[in-house]
Design a protein around this motif. Structure first.
Motif, PDB file in Angstrom:
ATOM      1  N   SER A 293      40.917  29.216  47.662  1.00 15.77           N
ATOM      2  CA  SER A 293      40.530  30.269  46.728  1.00 15.77           C
ATOM      3  C   SER A 293      40.414  31.624  47.415  1.00 15.77           C
ATOM      4  O   SER A 293      39.814  31.754  48.491  1.00 15.77           O
TER       5      SER A 293
ATOM      6  N   TYR B 242      49.132  34.653  49.335  1.00 14.91           N
ATOM      7  CA  TYR B 242      50.193  33.789  49.837  1.00 14.91           C
ATOM      8  C   TYR B 242      51.563  34.311  49.421  1.00 14.91           C
ATOM      9  O   TYR B 242      51.695  35.048  48.434  1.00 14.91           O
TER      10      TYR B 242
ATOM     11  N   ASP C 269      55.026  33.100  48.009  1.00 13.68           N
ATOM     12  CA  ASP C 269      55.636  31.979  47.310  1.00 13.68           C
ATOM     13  C   ASP C 269      57.131  31.980  47.633  1.00 13.68           C
ATOM     14  O   ASP C 269      57.873  32.849  47.170  1.00 13.68           O
TER      15      ASP C 269
ATOM     16  N   HIS D 256      51.547  36.404  45.917  1.00 21.19           N
ATOM     17  CA  HIS D 256      50.526  36.063  44.927  1.00 21.19           C
ATOM     18  C   HIS D 256      49.172  36.001  45.634  1.00 21.19           C
ATOM     19  O   HIS D 256      49.085  36.049  46.858  1.00 21.19           O
ATOM     20  N   THR D 257      48.128  35.796  44.809  1.00 25.44           N
ATOM     21  CA  THR D 257      46.805  35.469  45.323  1.00 25.44           C
ATOM     22  C   THR D 257      46.320  34.209  44.624  1.00 25.44           C
ATOM     23  O   THR D 257      46.473  34.068  43.403  1.00 25.44           O
ATOM     24  N   GLN D 258      45.755  33.285  45.387  1.00 26.68           N
ATOM     25  CA  GLN D 258      45.243  32.038  44.816  1.00 26.68           C
ATOM     26  C   GLN D 258      43.874  32.301  44.190  1.00 26.68           C
ATOM     27  O   GLN D 258      42.963  32.784  44.861  1.00 26.68           O
ATOM     28  N   HIS D 259      43.726  31.981  42.910  1.00 21.50           N
ATOM     29  CA  HIS D 259      42.460  32.216  42.220  1.00 21.50           C
ATOM     30  C   HIS D 259      41.638  30.942  42.061  1.00 21.50           C
ATOM     31  O   HIS D 259      40.413  31.000  41.953  1.00 21.50           O
TER      32      HIS D 259
ATOM     33  N   LEU E 128      44.232  23.187  44.568  1.00 26.78           N
ATOM     34  CA  LEU E 128      45.672  23.221  44.348  1.00 26.78           C
ATOM     35  C   LEU E 128      46.118  21.803  44.020  1.00 26.78           C
ATOM     36  O   LEU E 128      45.877  20.875  44.801  1.00 26.78           O
TER      37      LEU E 128
ATOM     38  N   ARG F  28      54.525  27.451  49.793  1.00 27.72           N
ATOM     39  CA  ARG F  28      53.693  28.644  49.916  1.00 27.72           C
ATOM     40  C   ARG F  28      53.243  28.850  51.360  1.00 27.72           C
ATOM     41  O   ARG F  28      52.925  27.885  52.048  1.00 27.72           O
TER      42      ARG F  28
ATOM     43  N   TYR G  68      50.228  30.590  53.050  1.00 24.15           N
ATOM     44  CA  TYR G  68      48.925  31.232  52.862  1.00 24.15           C
ATOM     45  C   TYR G  68      48.573  32.037  54.104  1.00 24.15           C
ATOM     46  O   TYR G  68      48.758  31.580  55.235  1.00 24.15           O
TER      47      TYR G  68
END
Length: 281
Positions: free
Chosen positions: A171, A175, A177, A184-187, A191, A200, A202
């Protein structure tokens, strides 16, 4: 400490590590490739494709390939560099009172200098004790000019069920893609796999991750590596692999300690080292 002799596994020279507590691991000299890790009182934790070739000069699908000095196709060399396809030399292999440790080394030769004109010495150290696996990758610039490289421990973790498996601790991380070719950013903290391709990178990963797979908990941490690559080929791409069964993607998830987005730069005489640690809870 007692020395461990070279044996054979999958038709190739290998080091069979066994700790006094029953933990076991198998490390091939070909590519310094770890193909098995069984923690004390546990089951096999690494995925190894049953259809992978085990041949000199060929990459092995599964286990922990050593990626060096290039990641994937991010450069002019063969995919993932040459280290995983070359024979490494045994430096030491010993069993102690509470662990077992092997160290393998790769140095430049005429073939490597033709494609990557640098003098280097790379070492990988694999240590097992109890329910913990430590893998350290190190590199020294042995030449008189600087060079840069990417590196990764391309760890294939075995899954009991991809449908229920999840990776926790991502979170808030940015990352890249590689499927969508954008950032993107993981929200979400978790996963999950859904059968589609996942690829991905990170960035700036500082906290440990937790793989949850039915009743299994596997803690993944690293030091010295700044990136984590999370990869699963998914149903369509996985079915196209000649060295993995069509349903193999359901049985694995790569969680790779990596240095990709900001390659390591070494001046003459300088060294670098980084580690990935897996611990079965």
């Amino acid at each position: 400490m007692s020395s461990i002799l070279i044996s054979r596994a999958h038709g190739l020279e290998a080091i069979e590590l066994t700790a006094p507590d029953g933990a076991r691991a198998t490390l091939l000299l070909h590519g310094a490739h770890l193909v098995s890790w069984v923690p004390a009182g546990g089951e096999e934790q690494l995925y190894l494709s049953p259809t992978s070739p085990f041949a000199t000069g060929q990459a092995i699908r599964g286990g922990v390939p050593v990626i060096f000095p290039q990641f994937n196709t991010r450069g002019p060399l063969q995919k993932h560099g040459f280290a995983r396809n070359k024979p490494w030399q045994l430096v030491s292999a010993e069993s102690g009172k509470d662990d077992a440790l092997a160290v393998l080394r790769l140095t430049d030769d005429g073939a490597s200098r033709m494609v990557w004109p640098h003098a280097f010495e790379a070492e990988i150290s694999v240590r097992i004790t109890g329910r913990t696996l430590e893998m350290e990758l190190a590199c020294e610039n042995r030449g008189d000019t600087p060079f840069s490289f990417a590196a990764a421990l391309h760890t294939y973790l075995r899954l009991k069920s991809s449908l229920s498996a999840s990776l926790q601790g991502l979170s808030g991380l940015a990352y890249w893609d590689s499927v969508e070719n954008r950032a993107h950013t993981q929200h979400e903290d978790l996963l999950r796999l859904d059968g589609s391709e996942l690829d991905r990178i990170y960035m700036s990963v500082k906290d440990e991750l937790m793989l949850r797979d039915t009743d299994r908990r596997l803690r993944v941490s690293q030091q010295g590596f700044s990136d984590v690559v999370v990869w699963n080929p998914g149903e369509e791409k996985g079915a196209a692999f000649s060295d993995m069964p069509a349903d193999g993607y359901r049985q694995m998830l790569c969680v790779e300690a990596a240095q990709v987005l900001h390659p390591v730069e070494l001046a003459p005489g300088e060294s670098w080292a980084a580690m990935q640690v897996l611990e079965l809870q």
